[in-house]
Design an enzyme around this catalytic site. Structure first.
Site, PDB file in Angstrom:
ATOM      1  N   CYS A 240       4.335  38.917  27.227  1.00  0.00           N
ATOM      2  CA  CYS A 240       4.464  40.035  28.162  1.00  0.00           C
ATOM      3  C   CYS A 240       5.556  39.721  29.168  1.00  0.00           C
ATOM      4  O   CYS A 240       5.756  38.574  29.543  1.00  0.00           O
ATOM      5  CB  CYS A 240       3.150  40.286  28.895  1.00  0.00           C
ATOM      6  SG  CYS A 240       1.827  40.864  27.828  1.00  0.00           S
TER       7      CYS A 240
ATOM      8  N   VAL B   5       2.524  17.957  15.570  1.00  0.00           N
ATOM      9  CA  VAL B   5       3.941  17.959  15.245  1.00  0.00           C
ATOM     10  C   VAL B   5       4.361  16.593  14.710  1.00  0.00           C
ATOM     11  O   VAL B   5       3.951  15.550  15.226  1.00  0.00           O
ATOM     12  CB  VAL B   5       4.790  18.359  16.473  1.00  0.00           C
ATOM     13  CG1 VAL B   5       4.600  17.386  17.620  1.00  0.00           C
ATOM     14  CG2 VAL B   5       6.256  18.496  16.122  1.00  0.00           C
TER      15      VAL B   5
ATOM     16  N   ASP C 287      -8.143  43.834  30.770  1.00  0.00           N
ATOM     17  CA  ASP C 287      -8.192  43.103  32.038  1.00  0.00           C
ATOM     18  C   ASP C 287      -7.199  43.674  33.038  1.00  0.00           C
ATOM     19  O   ASP C 287      -7.358  43.506  34.245  1.00  0.00           O
ATOM     20  CB  ASP C 287      -7.967  41.603  31.813  1.00  0.00           C
ATOM     21  CG  ASP C 287      -6.599  41.257  31.263  1.00  0.00           C
ATOM     22  OD1 ASP C 287      -5.946  42.129  30.670  1.00  0.00           O
ATOM     23  OD2 ASP C 287      -6.187  40.089  31.400  1.00  0.00           O
TER      24      ASP C 287
END
EC number: 6.3.5.4
Length: 650
Positions: A18, A311, A122
């Site tokens: 976002c 990783v 939310d």
């Protein structure tokens, strides 16, 4: 007022994260719309599942407002959760980036108080809470957020950022207008910055590899500090206030047994809250204590089989914790994945990181984090990570060394220690630097010098060109540390360990680690959640005295809280981080590239730095007579940034 759903041609659900942006100032409706569209477009990699703008046009002497939002749908995938979101009476409009983990509890409180809801998101809880409780709502929020709230009746804009600065927010202001966004490059996209260098930010960068507090490396760009609110009302300059800082915590006395039991419960609750999502949640599992703790607790609460990701840095000489990560994954029955990361095409990687941060960033650990999230499956939108554990539980060696800070001050007062000593090995040079840092004359200076690898002020200043030295001497690279330490009570300042712990939560976490996490992961559209920074957990752990956390071993309380669940290889194993071989790169595959950028004619580098001193720095590192890799890497990233964004001195 005007809402518009934008279509930039992105495939639904291909982009994530976002982002928010906005403009407040004089402008026509069409100019406001153009600005909002540009801001939304510049933030597309932080999302979206949707793109939307809100316009409140200028009226007489009142300024106009544009809000832009790009959306990642984690909760309430319907359009009822779309943003910018306005109240039913159009009095308030919010653009919000983040996650609120206690939104269900707050929603019920608000319903009991008579507030009505139309969605399950939310975002609506945040909006209704701010309307009902005002600014006091921010202290009630348990989560990560950066938000903008518009009061159409009062023509007032409020910006706010969560207590630890997990989510970013930048702004620029002059007498006519304020422009803000989740990223600096968005401000640049609407020509809101003039691209001049901030000498204060630059000086801090040379020591720490990043600017601190409200500073950035652009002179006219500010970062909203963590735990802060900025309000802009008609006819008034912006008002900056703090709604949270650690000095609000009261240090409490607990037995170790009480603390361990409480921590275990708070950790469990935190992880459970951070798993709330309508999309799959994964976990970065390094094999260290923090990520293994999250793995153990998430496996208890997650519905279904938890996916974990480790990783493998092929071709790196760094220590690998893969075996421990495999052991932990097997212990808790996760769906474990090992992602192979190679450092191919380093020049392109550095360029990507420069773009992602929109500032030079001196910590090369952002590279493996970027590469790791780049390889995650498209279905993984949310990942848990262990940031914050070291700062709140006491995981760094310096915390234990600070037990001897007063003795070090006495040693450093000796005439011999005031001289620059020719020490033959890097180990001795590092030890000497640490001793002098521990023995610093002031509390703030001690905290600052423990966080820089530079051997002394001369090592920095000798690199600066003669015309610039005078200007730079008017700035203080440790200013942010002075500001933070000055606000703390005497009982904290008189305890070097407690002081360092709290200072790290105000500076190191928001300005370094959380910035690294956000930029490195959002560049690949992945939302990272940090359960160790849960409000209820940190309220409790930060109230515990440092000595209780550090007695016996680092992270003493966390180890004991998890002793019955984690393998011995985790509980008693050594601490490792991302071992990025940038020192080797600068003597190998990056050498020619770095030298060309550092010594480029007609560049900002030539204007800022003394070329002879820069050559000595380079020669010492390349010959192996000194390890100046960190400074050279910082200078390389600075040069790439200055070139990429056309930065000027004046």
């Amino acid at each position: 007022m005007y809402h518009a759903l934008l279509d930039f041609g992105y495939k639904q659900y291909n982009q994530r994260m976002c982002g928010i942006g906005g403009y407040l100032g004089p402008a026509s409706h069409s100019a406001l719309m153009d600005t909002a569209r540009t801001l939304a477009s510049s933030l597309h990699h932080r999302g979206p599942d949707a793109n939307d703008v809100f316009i409140d046009a200028a009226d007489g002497n009142n300024p106009g407002l544009a809000l832009a939002h790009t959306r990642l749908s984690i909760l309430d995938l319907s359009e009822l959760g779309a943003q910018p979101m306005s109240s039913a009476d159009q009095h308030f409009t919010i653009s919000y980036n983040g996650e609120l983990y206690n939104y269900l509890e707050l929603r019920q409180e608000l319903i009991d108080a008579g507030r009505q809801f139309v969605s399950e998101s939310d975002t609506e809880v945040v909006l209704q809470a701010l309307i009902h409780w005002g600014e006091a709502a921010l202290s009630r929020f348990n989560g990560m957020f950066a938000l903008a709230l518009w009061d159409a009746n009062e023509r007032t804009l409020t910006l706010a950022r969560d207590r630890f600065g997990i989510k970013p927010l930048y702004y620029t202001y002059n007498d006519e207008r304020l422009v803000f966004a989740s990223e600096i490059q968005s401000l640049l996209s609407v020509d809101a910055l003039d691209r001049r260098l901030s000498l204060q930010g630059f000086y801090e960068y040379l020591y720490f590899g990043n600017a601190l507090g409200s500073e950035t490396l652009f002179r006219d760009c500010s970062k909203l500090p963590a735990g802060s609110v900025l309000t802009l009302s008609p006819g008034q300059p912006p008002e900056l206030r703090t709604f949270w800082n650690p000095e609000q915590q009261a240090l409490e006395t607990h037995t170790e047994q009480e603390a361990v039991a409480n921590i275990r419960q708070h950790l469990s609750n935190s992880v459970k809250r951070h798993l709330v999502s309508d999309v799959p949640v994964g976990l970065f599992l390094s094999g260290g204590l923090d990520s293994s703790t999250l793995c153990a607790l998430a496996s208890e609460h997650y519905e279904g089989q938890l996916a974990t990701y480790s990783v493998d840095f092929s071709g790196s000489s760094a220590h690998s914790e893969l075996d421990v990560a495999r052991e932990v994954a097997k212990c808790f029955g996760t769906e474990h994945h090992e992602l192979n990361v190679t450092y191919d095409n380093l020049e392109s990687l550095l360029d990507k990181m420069t773009t992602a941060h929109s500032q030079p960033f001196g910590d090369a650990a952002n590279i493996p984090l970027y590469l790791l999230t780049e390889q995650l499956p498209d279905s993984v939108k949310v990942v848990l990570q262990g940031d914050g554990g070291d700062e709140i539980f006491g995981g760094y060696k310096r915390y234990r060394l600070l037990e001897h800070a007063r003795l070090c001050q006495l040693i450093c007062s000796l005439p011999l220690m005031r001289r620059e000593l020719p020490l033959p090995t890097s180990v001795l040079r590092r030890g000497h630097r640490m001793l002098k840092a521990l023995g610093s004359a002031s509390d703030a200076e001690r905290c600052a010098r423990l966080l820089t690898e530079e051997p002394g002020d001369n090592a920095v200043m000798e690199l600066i060109s003669e015309p610039l030295r005078g200007k730079l001497m008017g700035h203080d690279p440790f200013r942010r540390y002075q500001e933070v330490v000055s606000t703390l009570p005497d009982k904290v300042r008189n305890d070097p360990q407690q002081l360092m712990l709290w200072t790290d939560t105000r500076i190191l976490l928001p300005d370094h680690f959380l910035e690294k996490v956000d930029r490195s992961t959002m560049a690949n559209s992945v939302e990272v959640r940090v359960p160790f920074l849960d409000t209820e957990l940190t309220d409790y752990v930060m109230s515990l005295p440092a000595k209780l956390k550090l007695q016996g071993s680092s992270k003493n309380l966390l180890r004991k809280a998890m002793a019955d669940q984690l393998p011995d290889s985790v509980l008693h194993g050594p601490k490792y981080g991302f071992g990025v071989p940038y020192v080797e790169w600068l003597r190998g595959p990056l050498a020619a590239y770095a030298k060309e950028r550092l010594f480029a004619d007609n560049s900002l580098m030539a204007e800022l730095f003394d070329q002879k001193a820069l050559q000595r720095l380079w020669d010492d590192h390349m010959s192996g007579s000194a390890d100046r890799g960190f400074m050279i890497y910082k200078l390389l990233m600075f040069a790439l940034w200055a070139e990429r964004f056309n930065v000027t001195l004046e």
